[in-house]
Scaffold this active site. Structure first.
Site, mmCIF file in Angstrom:
data_model
loop_
_atom_site.group_PDB
_atom_site.id
_atom_site.type_symbol
_atom_site.label_atom_id
_atom_site.label_comp_id
_atom_site.label_asym_id
_atom_site.label_seq_id
_atom_site.Cartn_x
_atom_site.Cartn_y
_atom_site.Cartn_z
ATOM 1 N N GLY A 215 112.776 -22.352 -42.903
ATOM 2 C CA GLY A 215 111.377 -22.494 -42.510
ATOM 3 C C GLY A 215 110.594 -21.202 -42.504
ATOM 4 O O GLY A 215 109.581 -21.064 -43.180
ATOM 5 N N HIS B 92 119.555 -30.317 -35.390
ATOM 6 C CA HIS B 92 118.457 -30.471 -36.348
ATOM 7 C C HIS B 92 118.464 -31.904 -36.851
ATOM 8 O O HIS B 92 119.505 -32.420 -37.272
ATOM 9 C CB HIS B 92 118.625 -29.500 -37.517
ATOM 10 C CG HIS B 92 117.357 -29.265 -38.271
ATOM 11 N ND1 HIS B 92 116.751 -30.244 -39.022
ATOM 12 C CD2 HIS B 92 116.551 -28.174 -38.376
ATOM 13 C CE1 HIS B 92 115.645 -29.768 -39.564
ATOM 14 N NE2 HIS B 92 115.498 -28.513 -39.182
ATOM 15 N N ALA C 92 118.259 -19.523 -43.176
ATOM 16 C CA ALA C 92 117.027 -19.986 -42.518
ATOM 17 C C ALA C 92 115.990 -20.341 -43.572
ATOM 18 O O ALA C 92 115.652 -19.527 -44.427
ATOM 19 C CB ALA C 92 116.497 -18.901 -41.585
ATOM 20 N N ARG D 124 111.851 -31.343 -31.646
ATOM 21 C CA ARG D 124 113.110 -31.601 -32.351
ATOM 22 C C ARG D 124 114.071 -32.486 -31.572
ATOM 23 O O ARG D 124 114.787 -33.292 -32.160
ATOM 24 C CB ARG D 124 113.808 -30.267 -32.668
ATOM 25 C CG ARG D 124 113.345 -29.651 -33.963
ATOM 26 C CD ARG D 124 114.190 -28.458 -34.309
ATOM 27 N NE ARG D 124 113.694 -27.841 -35.544
ATOM 28 C CZ ARG D 124 114.141 -26.709 -36.027
ATOM 29 N NH1 ARG D 124 115.090 -26.045 -35.389
ATOM 30 N NH2 ARG D 124 113.657 -26.206 -37.141
ATOM 31 N N HIS E 77 122.717 -27.174 -34.867
ATOM 32 C CA HIS E 77 121.905 -26.228 -35.637
ATOM 33 C C HIS E 77 121.642 -24.919 -34.910
ATOM 34 O O HIS E 77 121.728 -23.850 -35.512
ATOM 35 C CB HIS E 77 120.577 -26.902 -35.972
ATOM 36 C CG HIS E 77 119.654 -26.072 -36.810
ATOM 37 N ND1 HIS E 77 119.972 -25.661 -38.088
ATOM 38 C CD2 HIS E 77 118.407 -25.577 -36.549
ATOM 39 C CE1 HIS E 77 118.970 -24.959 -38.592
ATOM 40 N NE2 HIS E 77 118.019 -24.873 -37.679
#
Length: 560
Positions: free
Chosen positions: A65, A251, A63, A297, A356
């Site tokens: 972010g 993603h 991960a 997204r 994702h």
């Protein structure tokens, strides 16, 4: 904590244990959700099952972010919850969103107590990123894009230092043991053992599924090797309800270079001003959404998909807004680019959508209880109703720690801390893996079919074709348990996608492009796979439902 929410009301039937239990707790999966749950259960005895050495097989490690939490000046949990609901395209459970966003700041403090080194400025304030569909900077991070790795490193060290946590590495869960309708253990296979090995069974008074997502069912994914969604299959065989499996988030900015999995270019790059352009240098998102690159997204992924399909290509342009800062600000992405022969300081980064995150999963309430007695689920393998049809960026790690803490508190109320040594019982396994070359070919065919027919854009004939291919793969798989599991999970996703005749969030049907005015959850049991009407209206509470101590009690009613 009340569970009287739309998601819980639609699912119903979450099981309350009938008496206090003693013995070990088995947690299957050693990503953030599994580790946090295990640590919060101390000093109760926990056996943590890891498919690979700790930290090597979990999506959490990758991960980039961070964790969304309203810890910045002027930000509020209410604003965070509102953004979550808006991003989820009508399927987010508002009560779940409220509970989780309110708990977020406290859970961040708990991670600090485990030694997670979140980025801070000289005044001690969190350095926050902004990501798509957030109305404020609220993503807490580590070293720009290394949040997952830093959190996992801290929690793994804590778990190894906790006497009540015993760790079994290199074991994969393949099925559940059931006795009198209750889960009593897990069937495991050693990853380094021979293909014909028997099961090794570990018993547990409580079993927690924390196995992650389904990305490896797709040909292009950002997920690690063990994200095959097998737990959804064996939970469904045990009688669990699977909620919203058709909602797979793609993603939009996986780096389009050879490799499996595809390296990820974090959304935080766009939060810092990076733009998406086609081969002609046109910012194609400006005409599609007022937030352009920071649109939800699902919209960004479809826009990238369309540009590539039209032959115009899609690229991430970080040259002006990040430029020379790139190596220090985003070291993980920079390293991946350099390994691929790209210089993101001076070059455009080619991108493509990649599977994702799975918004669907094993249906649970906010304590992680499933519709099967003795079974809990947490993290990406579960579906609480937080993410709806389109997860808000960086809410996944948040859900893992909030619900992981709830699961631990719930199990602690009904178990007594009884120390027991790990005991594995051998159980003969019927059937064996197919020949390795055929097995590889079947998995490749399945992944290619899922990407082609159950991917970013779907339509009826393609979904029917996918179901036919899955049946053929199943027929050729014989007694191979891994193939049986991934085929079943793929059928759950595909069947729900076929039944949902609308476009909503991450689910896009080119033959049904409009969104229905009625928001509905998909709720499937194993017996529903061959039915055509398995979508349940969440605007109505099921007939005969009663609320007892704030929790909805009723056997799960399926439509159709």
């Amino acid at each position: 904590m009340t569970q009287s929410s739309r998601h819980a009301g639609a699912v119903a039937g979450f099981k309350d244990p009938s008496c206090e239990l003693s013995g070990r707790i088995v947690i299957v999966g050693a990503g953030l959700a599994g580790l946090f749950t295990a640590l919060r259960l101390a000093p109760r005895p926990v056996v943590l099952i890891a498919a690979a050495p700790l930290g090597q097989g979990a999506s959490s490690t990758w991960a980039q972010g961070g964790i969304a939490a309203a810890v910045g000046e002027g930000d509020t949990p209410e604003a965070h919850a509102a953004d979550t609901v808006l991003a989820g395209s009508g399927l987010v459970d508002k009560e779940v969103a409220r509970i989780i966003t309110e708990a977020a700041p406290q859970r961040i403090r708990e991670l600090l107590s485990y030694g997670v080194p979140f980025d801070r400025d000289l005044a001690g304030h969190f350095v926050l990123s902004r990501e798509a569909a957030h109305s404020a900077k609220r993503v807490v991070r580590v070293s720009g894009d290394r949040t997952g790795a830093a959190i996992m490193q801290a929690l793994i060290a804590s778990a190894r230092a906790t006497p009540s946590i015993e760790i079994l590495e290199n074991y994969e869960a393949k099925d559940l043991e059931i006795r009198d309708g209750r889960v009593t253990g897990v069937r495991l296979l050693r990853n380094d053992g021979p293909d014909h090995a028997d099961y090794e069974v570990i018993s547990g008074t409580a079993v927690v599924i924390a196995t992650g997502g389904v990305g490896k069912l797709y040909a292009i994914t950002t997920n690690p090797a063990y994200s095959r969604g097998e737990a959804l299959a064996f939970a469904a065989r045990a009688g669990a309800v699977i909620a919203d499996p058709e909602f797979v988030q793609f993603h939009p900015t996986a780096i389009d270079v050879p490799g499996d999995p595809a390296p990820l270019a974090t959304e935080a790059l766009r939060g810092e001003g990076a733009t998406l352009v086609n081969r002609a240098g046109e910012r194609f998102l400006k005409a599609l959404h007022p937030d352009a690159e920071l649109a939800p997204r699902d919209l960004v992924a479809r826009a990238v998909f369309s540009e590539i399909a039209a032959g115009r290509g899609a690229y991430l342009d970080c040259r002006k807004t990040i430029g020379l800062r790139f190596p220090d600000a985003f070291p993980g992405v920079y390293q991946k680019c350099r390994e691929a022969g790209l210089d993101p300081v001076n070059d455009l980064i080619p991108i493509a959508p990649a599977a994702h995150y799975h918004m669907g999963g094993i249906a649970t309430d906010m304590n992680g209880r499933t519709t099967v007695e003795g079974l809990w689920a947490v993290g990406e393998a579960a579906c609480t109703g937080l993410h709806g049809a389109n997860r808000l960026a960086s809410n996944s790690l948040l859900e893992a720690i909030v619900v992981g803490g709830n699961v631990a508190e719930d199990i602690a109320k009904i178990t007594t801390p009884t120390k027991l040594p790990i005991k594995l019982t051998s159980l003969m396994r019927e059937g064996s893996n197919v020949e390795p070359t055929l097995r590889t070919a079947l998995i490749k065919r399945l992944r290619r079919t899922m990407s082609g027919e159950v991917g970013v854009v779907r339509e009826q004939s393609g979904l029917h074709h996918a179901l036919r291919v899955l049946r053929e793969v199943e027929d050729q798989a014989g007694g191979d348990i891994t193939l049986a599991n991934i085929v079943l999970t793929s059928r759950l996703i595909t069947t729900a996608a076929l039944n949902r005749e609308e476009s909503r969030g991450a689910h896009m049907r080119s033959d049904f492009p409009d969104t229905s005015p009625m928001a509905r959850h998909s709720l499937l049991r194993l017996t529903d796979l061959d039915k055509t009407a398995t979508i349940t209206d969440i605007s109505r509470q099921p007939d005969g439902a009663t609320l007892t101590n704030g929790r909805l009690h009723q056997s799960c009613q399926m439509s159709g």
